[in-house]
Design a protein around this motif. Sequence first.
Motif, PDB file in Angstrom:
ATOM      1  N   GLN A   1      90.572 115.023  96.354  1.00  0.00           N
ATOM      2  CA  GLN A   1      92.022 115.222  96.362  1.00  0.00           C
ATOM      3  C   GLN A   1      92.477 115.640  97.761  1.00  0.00           C
ATOM      4  N   PRO A   2      93.458 114.913  98.312  1.00  0.00           N
ATOM      5  CA  PRO A   2      93.926 115.228  99.660  1.00  0.00           C
ATOM      6  C   PRO A   2      94.577 116.605  99.746  1.00  0.00           C
TER       7      PRO A   2
ATOM      8  N   ALA B   1      98.525 125.799  98.886  1.00  0.00           N
ATOM      9  CA  ALA B   1      99.068 125.900  97.527  1.00  0.00           C
ATOM     10  C   ALA B   1      98.478 124.782  96.680  1.00  0.00           C
ATOM     11  N   GLU B   2      97.957 125.153  95.512  1.00  0.00           N
ATOM     12  CA  GLU B   2      97.360 124.187  94.589  1.00  0.00           C
ATOM     13  C   GLU B   2      98.393 123.729  93.567  1.00  0.00           C
ATOM     14  N   GLY B   3      98.226 122.522  93.065  1.00  0.00           N
ATOM     15  CA  GLY B   3      99.035 122.065  91.939  1.00  0.00           C
ATOM     16  C   GLY B   3     100.489 121.796  92.270  1.00  0.00           C
ATOM     17  N   VAL B   4     100.751 121.324  93.484  1.00  0.00           N
ATOM     18  CA  VAL B   4     102.118 120.971  93.875  1.00  0.00           C
ATOM     19  C   VAL B   4     102.468 119.616  93.254  1.00  0.00           C
ATOM     20  N   GLU B   5     103.493 119.640  92.403  1.00  0.00           N
ATOM     21  CA  GLU B   5     103.840 118.425  91.650  1.00  0.00           C
ATOM     22  C   GLU B   5     105.240 117.905  91.948  1.00  0.00           C
ATOM     23  N   SER B   6     106.046 118.675  92.692  1.00  0.00           N
ATOM     24  CA  SER B   6     107.426 118.224  92.913  1.00  0.00           C
ATOM     25  C   SER B   6     107.906 118.494  94.338  1.00  0.00           C
TER      26      SER B   6
ATOM     27  N   GLU C   1     100.807 126.861 104.797  1.00  0.00           N
ATOM     28  CA  GLU C   1     100.271 125.877 105.751  1.00  0.00           C
ATOM     29  C   GLU C   1      99.947 124.517 105.122  1.00  0.00           C
ATOM     30  N   GLU C   2      99.361 124.569 103.918  1.00  0.00           N
ATOM     31  CA  GLU C   2      98.860 123.321 103.339  1.00  0.00           C
ATOM     32  C   GLU C   2      99.155 123.239 101.849  1.00  0.00           C
ATOM     33  N   VAL C   3      99.271 122.018 101.377  1.00  0.00           N
ATOM     34  CA  VAL C   3      99.521 121.808  99.951  1.00  0.00           C
ATOM     35  C   VAL C   3      98.572 120.745  99.388  1.00  0.00           C
ATOM     36  N   GLN C   4      98.380 120.867  98.086  1.00  0.00           N
ATOM     37  CA  GLN C   4      97.469 119.961  97.379  1.00  0.00           C
ATOM     38  C   GLN C   4      98.053 119.802  95.983  1.00  0.00           C
ATOM     39  N   GLY C   5      98.119 118.591  95.480  1.00  0.00           N
ATOM     40  CA  GLY C   5      98.648 118.426  94.128  1.00  0.00           C
ATOM     41  C   GLY C   5      99.067 117.003  93.832  1.00  0.00           C
TER      42      GLY C   5
ATOM     43  N   LYS D   1      93.678 130.023  98.589  1.00  0.00           N
ATOM     44  CA  LYS D   1      94.302 128.936  97.837  1.00  0.00           C
ATOM     45  C   LYS D   1      95.064 129.549  96.671  1.00  0.00           C
ATOM     46  N   ILE D   2      96.390 129.442  96.713  1.00  0.00           N
ATOM     47  CA  ILE D   2      97.213 130.027  95.643  1.00  0.00           C
ATOM     48  C   ILE D   2      97.019 129.217  94.368  1.00  0.00           C
ATOM     49  N   ASP D   3      96.708 129.901  93.300  1.00  0.00           N
ATOM     50  CA  ASP D   3      96.425 129.218  92.040  1.00  0.00           C
ATOM     51  C   ASP D   3      97.630 128.430  91.531  1.00  0.00           C
ATOM     52  N   ARG D   4      97.316 127.306  90.935  1.00  0.00           N
ATOM     53  CA  ARG D   4      98.330 126.409  90.378  1.00  0.00           C
ATOM     54  C   ARG D   4      99.261 127.115  89.398  1.00  0.00           C
TER      55      ARG D   4
END
Length: 283
Positions: free
Chosen positions: A45-46, A236-241, A254-258, A201-204
């Motif tokens: 996952q990027p 940040a984990e679980g970014v959906e929007s 700094e960074e996002v993943q989701g 990593k901030i939890d989803r």
Amino acid sequence: HVKHGGKNSYEMFAHSMNIVSKRRLQIEAHLRHAIDNKELYLVYQPQISLHSGKIIGVEALLRWDSPLLGAVSPVEFIPVAEETGLITPIGEWVLFEACQQAQVWRDEALPPVRMAVNLSVRQFARQNLESVVQSTLLKTGLPVRYLELEITENMLMDDVEGSVDTLHRLKDLGVCLAIDDFGTGYSSLSYLKRFPIDRLKIDRSFITHVTTNTEDASVTQAIIAVAHSLGLSVTAEGVESADQLAFLNENKCEEVQGYYFSKPVSANDIKRLLIVNQGLPDS
Ligand code: C2E
Ligand code: MG
Ligand code: MG
Ligand code: MG
């Protein structure tokens, strides 16, 4: 609620326990041969830098397609692997596979990305962890700066002194260290500063309602503030929007993943994403 009549609740309890333990035994029995049968594979996952808009890393996530049980989630089989000790060969396989893949992308001259690998409780507790990491890097040829290891908060808090020691030994190799699922465990801020880590990593669970729930927004802002005051960066984990993304951007994450960017995908799909990535403006 308990349904009365027919079977008594003990029988029903025993029956459901039986189903649970049967499933567990099946997983254990089949997992034993999953590596040799090539039933395990990794998806990636990027992780996107909000500074550059580019993919800056990927997280390796384990998948198991069992011919008998179908696709089994890591949420279900990792705990079984932990309890049975199967996590040792599986974890080493994951580490090798992920490092090898990262080196393949490098050989293909794709834009360089970090490879984040999740460590399990047992892996983290093993005495020889840093030699396993070191020999994996040697075998695959991956320069150490491209490897990031993810460790959960609770794994660190189980034995703080031991964890500080293990993290230092890993840090001495030059690997990046991240605390995964941050905010869900019980770590104390006074310990956090003792861990030689690079990232939280901030939890989803905090990100899901970050734009609608003021408590989740406050917790997220607090985590970012603590991280920055300790010189750590934040993913940040679980970014959906797009709204979640805007909030995180505003708050200097700094960074996002989701899923907003990408679900975990095959190595081939990552390659395609990285080629496009190259076209984005330089940071
Ligand atoms: P994790 O390390 O916190 O990984 C993030 C999980 O969130 C992944 O689930 C990922 O697919 C999912 N996710 C990412 N973005 C989103 C999103 O926007 N929305 C939603 N709803 N979910 C999202 P996955 O792949 O099922 O993995 C679950 C957990 O299993 C991981 O949590 C990790 O704790 C564990 N795991 C996975 N692979 C490995 C491994 O190779 N070794 C170890 N020890 N644990 C692993
Ligand atoms: Mg993780
Ligand atoms: Mg996580
Ligand atoms: Mg998680």
